[in-house]
Design an enzyme around this catalytic site. Structure first.
Site, PDB file in Angstrom:
ATOM      1  N   SER A  86      -1.970  -0.751  -2.831  1.00 13.62           N
ATOM      2  CA  SER A  86      -2.480   0.347  -3.655  1.00 13.62           C
ATOM      3  C   SER A  86      -3.473  -0.143  -4.689  1.00 13.62           C
ATOM      4  O   SER A  86      -3.479  -1.309  -5.090  1.00 13.62           O
ATOM      5  CB  SER A  86      -1.323   1.060  -4.367  1.00 13.62           C
ATOM      6  OG  SER A  86      -0.353   1.453  -3.440  1.00 13.62           O
TER       7      SER A  86
HETATM    8  N1  SAM Z   1       3.547  -0.817  -2.799  1.00 17.08           N
HETATM    9  C1  SAM Z   1       2.643  -1.406  -1.867  1.00 17.08           C
HETATM   10  C2  SAM Z   1       1.838  -2.548  -2.428  1.00 17.08           C
HETATM   11  O1  SAM Z   1       1.899  -2.787  -3.621  1.00 17.08           O
HETATM   12  O2  SAM Z   1       1.168  -3.203  -1.621  1.00 17.08           O
HETATM   13  C3  SAM Z   1       1.725  -0.415  -1.223  1.00 17.08           C
HETATM   14  C4  SAM Z   1       2.411   0.362  -0.231  1.00 17.08           C
HETATM   15  S1  SAM Z   1       1.507   1.216   0.959  1.00 17.08           S
HETATM   16  C5  SAM Z   1       0.519   2.282   0.031  1.00 17.08           C
HETATM   17  C6  SAM Z   1       2.850   2.228   1.564  1.00 17.08           C
HETATM   18  C7  SAM Z   1       3.858   1.503   2.402  1.00 17.08           C
HETATM   19  O3  SAM Z   1       4.904   2.406   2.672  1.00 17.08           O
HETATM   20  C8  SAM Z   1       3.344   1.034   3.724  1.00 17.08           C
HETATM   21  O4  SAM Z   1       3.478  -0.346   3.825  1.00 17.08           O
HETATM   22  C9  SAM Z   1       4.211   1.773   4.746  1.00 17.08           C
HETATM   23  O5  SAM Z   1       4.504   1.001   5.883  1.00 17.08           O
HETATM   24  C10 SAM Z   1       5.444   2.049   3.933  1.00 17.08           C
HETATM   25  N2  SAM Z   1       6.308   3.144   4.410  1.00 17.08           N
HETATM   26  C11 SAM Z   1       5.978   4.343   4.929  1.00 17.08           C
HETATM   27  N3  SAM Z   1       7.089   5.034   5.215  1.00 17.08           N
HETATM   28  C12 SAM Z   1       8.146   4.271   4.872  1.00 17.08           C
HETATM   29  C13 SAM Z   1       9.549   4.440   4.911  1.00 17.08           C
HETATM   30  N4  SAM Z   1      10.134   5.544   5.365  1.00 17.08           N
HETATM   31  N5  SAM Z   1      10.331   3.424   4.477  1.00 17.08           N
HETATM   32  C14 SAM Z   1       9.792   2.287   4.018  1.00 17.08           C
HETATM   33  N6  SAM Z   1       8.472   2.062   3.964  1.00 17.08           N
HETATM   34  C15 SAM Z   1       7.662   3.054   4.365  1.00 17.08           C
END
Ligand code: SAM
Length: 523
Positions: free
Chosen positions: A62
């Site tokens: 992000s």
């Molecule tokens: N917080 C992260 C960082 O600092 O890099 C950014 C995260 S990215 C915007 C969103 C993440 O949520 C992705 O890696 C995606 O695979 C994960 N995601 C989506 N649905 C999910 C779920 N049900 N459980 C866990 N992770 C999930």
């Protein structure tokens, strides 16, 4: 060499602090965590831009500001136990781990979860537990949490997560079914079965895929407790409310609508994209009206001075300068070398035909990029009015000769390879020429204005290309200041009643105090 600690500090001050995140612990944590360790190899140099970046499995790390904003909304404190859904690169979890006692983070892609684990180990961050799985179900064994931060957008706030909040604790989550725009919500548990909800505006996240999120094919699964989604007035609605219908711009009634600006000294006609043919024609119609009916005589555009000067000679029936190439051959040529601009300048020429020179409307460039054109114009002018001074000017401008065709390399050469700096030479030349104003301008005031403006441009451009090497706001500000001062000189030369129409990008004529350019980037 990348100075990453410096870039990190700058990112925290400018992209986070100045945009309103004042929590000292968040700012300190972001100064501590090396974001470059969380981006993909090859992306390190972009680690401190305020932007999301791609990571493996089609996901993103992000944008730094949004990470800080969500952590601030979650109101995390030392001693807290926090759950994050969507580990991604691990960056947000790492930042939170510098503030709270324990972070639990869940990622659905095993590869991302493993990579994040390795990063935490390498950095010695021991208070983060990572698990692979569906985060929409939470982490019941570690509940209740003081805060839950979800970094992917769901159809609503999963019930399981709401239930794993302690009373008084916060869940921060983007929600909405538009892949390009979601709302950032903060749900606070106010009692055993009561929750309050606040909307923090538009955001854009990757989807939350899971039992209480979206299915793989994009439909909502079990959304949990339904949430109210307030629909604040959108940007298109605000524009629609402020807009006025206009007749076709070939209709005489079109120009009349702009009579309301007749008493202004400067009318700024902005644009965001350099415009379509329709936009060029509408802008020309407004300008014609202001010139014909309301005494405007200066059309000052975001173009290079020496190139616009060739057009000015044409529209004011002056002889072209000999020995110069055609104007506007530099990128972006389509901006001025197009049929709509040609039609407008032909109109100016016809309009000026029967007017005294002092009443004629002129066409001027505010921008600084054609340094070699300006050098040629100053030398040509001095050759005619003062050959002795031309000799000295040739020597002084000779300093810039190696860079004339690619001035962007000048700053780098001077700053890193110790090439001679040409600042003194170009400033002295500008000063000498201005000191002879009375003597030179006696022959022809218009020619003197042209030459002095070219000499100013060379001085500004030398400085501009030198500091451009560093990036940042300084070179932008120098260019904008030059444009503003050029407009001032034109108004001054036109006398107390001179009035100008300016054609330029919104980034130059809009009020930067209300945009990121000013608020965040100091431009
Ligand atoms: N917080 C992260 C960082 O600092 O890099 C950014 C995260 S990215 C915007 C969103 C993440 O949520 C992705 O890696 C995606 O695979 C994960 N995601 C989506 N649905 C999910 C779920 N049900 N459980 C866990 N992770 C999930």
């Amino acid at each position: 060499m990348l100075d990453l600690p410096r870039a990190r500090d700058r990112m925290v001050n400018i992209h986070v602090g100045r945009r309103g995140i004042h929590d000292r612990e968040i700012l300190q944590a972001m100064r501590e965590v090396p974001r470059e360790a969380f981006v993909e190899p090859g992306f390190e140099e972009f680690a401190y831009e305020d932007t999301p970046l791609p990571i493996a499995d089609g996901q993103t790390i992000s944008q730094p500001y949004i990470v800080a904003f969500m952590i601030e909304m979650a109101d995390v404190k030392p001693g807290d136990h926090v759950l994050e859904i969507g580990t991604g690169s691990g960056y947000a979890a790492a930042v939170m781990s510098r503030i709270v006692e324990q972070v639990y983070t869940i990622e659905r892609h095993p590869g991302l979860a493993e990579a994040a684990k390795r990063r935490f180990e390498k950095l010695g961050y021991q208070n983060i537990e990572v698990r692979t799985g569906d985060g929409t179900k939470g982490w019941p064994q570690a509940a209740p949490f003081d805060a839950i931060v979800v970094t992917a957008s769901g159809p609503g706030a999963p019930l399981a997560l709401q239930e794993q909040l302690d009373v008084g604790s916060r869940l921060v989550i983007p929600v909405g079914d538009d892949p390009d725009l979601q709302r950032l919500l903060k749900v606070t548990r106010t009692g055993a079965a009561t929750y309050s909800e606040e909307d923090f505006g538009g955001v854009r996240f990757v989807p939350l895929i899971g039992e209480q999120g979206w299915s793989e094919n994009g439909t909502a699964t079990d959304v949990g407790r339904p949430l109210r989604h307030p629909h604040p007035i959108s940007l298109p609605d605000m524009i629609a409310a402020a807009a006025e219908p206009l007749p076709d711009f070939d209709d005489p009634a079109f120009g009349a609508l702009f009579d309301r600006f007749a008493d202004r000294r400067i009318v700024l006609l902005g644009e965001a994209s350099h415009g379509t043919s329709e936009f060029y024609r509408a802008r020309a119609a407004i300008t014609r009206r202001l010139i014909e009916r309301h005494g405007f005589t200066i059309v000052a555009v975001e173009a290079d001075w020496p190139d616009a000067a060739a057009i000015d000679r044409y529209v004011r029936h002056r002889r072209p300068r000999t020995g110069t190439g055609a104007p506007f051959l530099r990128f972006p040529t389509w901006m001025w070398r197009n049929t709509d601009v040609a039609a407008f300048t032909d109109w100016m020429r016809r309009h000026n035909e029967k007017l005294e020179p002092s009443a004629q409307a002129g066409f001027y460039g505010l921008d600084i990029y054609n340094m070699s054109g300006s050098i040629g114009a100053v030398l040509d002018y001095l050759d005619r009015v003062d050959p002795q001074a031309a000799k000295i000017a040739r020597e002084r401008y000779g300093c810039l000769t190696p860079w004339q065709h690619d001035p962007s390399t000048y700053g780098r050469a001077v700053l890193t390879a110790g090439y001679q700096k040409c600042e003194k030479a170009v400033l002295e030349q500008c000063r000498d020429l201005l000191a002879k104003q009375l003597e030179y301008a006696k022959r022809d005031g218009t020619d003197f204005l042209d030459a002095s403006q070219n000499a100013r441009l060379i001085a500004s451009a030398e400085h501009y290309y030198r500091i451009m090497y560093y990036g940042g706001a300084e070179s932008w500000n120098l260019r904008d200041t030059h444009m503003f001062e050029t407009l001032e000189h034109l108004l001054h030369a036109g006398g107390p009643n001179a009035k100008a129409v300016v054609w330029a990008h919104n980034s130059h004529i809009g009020d930067a105090r209300f945009t990121e350019m000013g608020v965040v980037r100091d431009e």
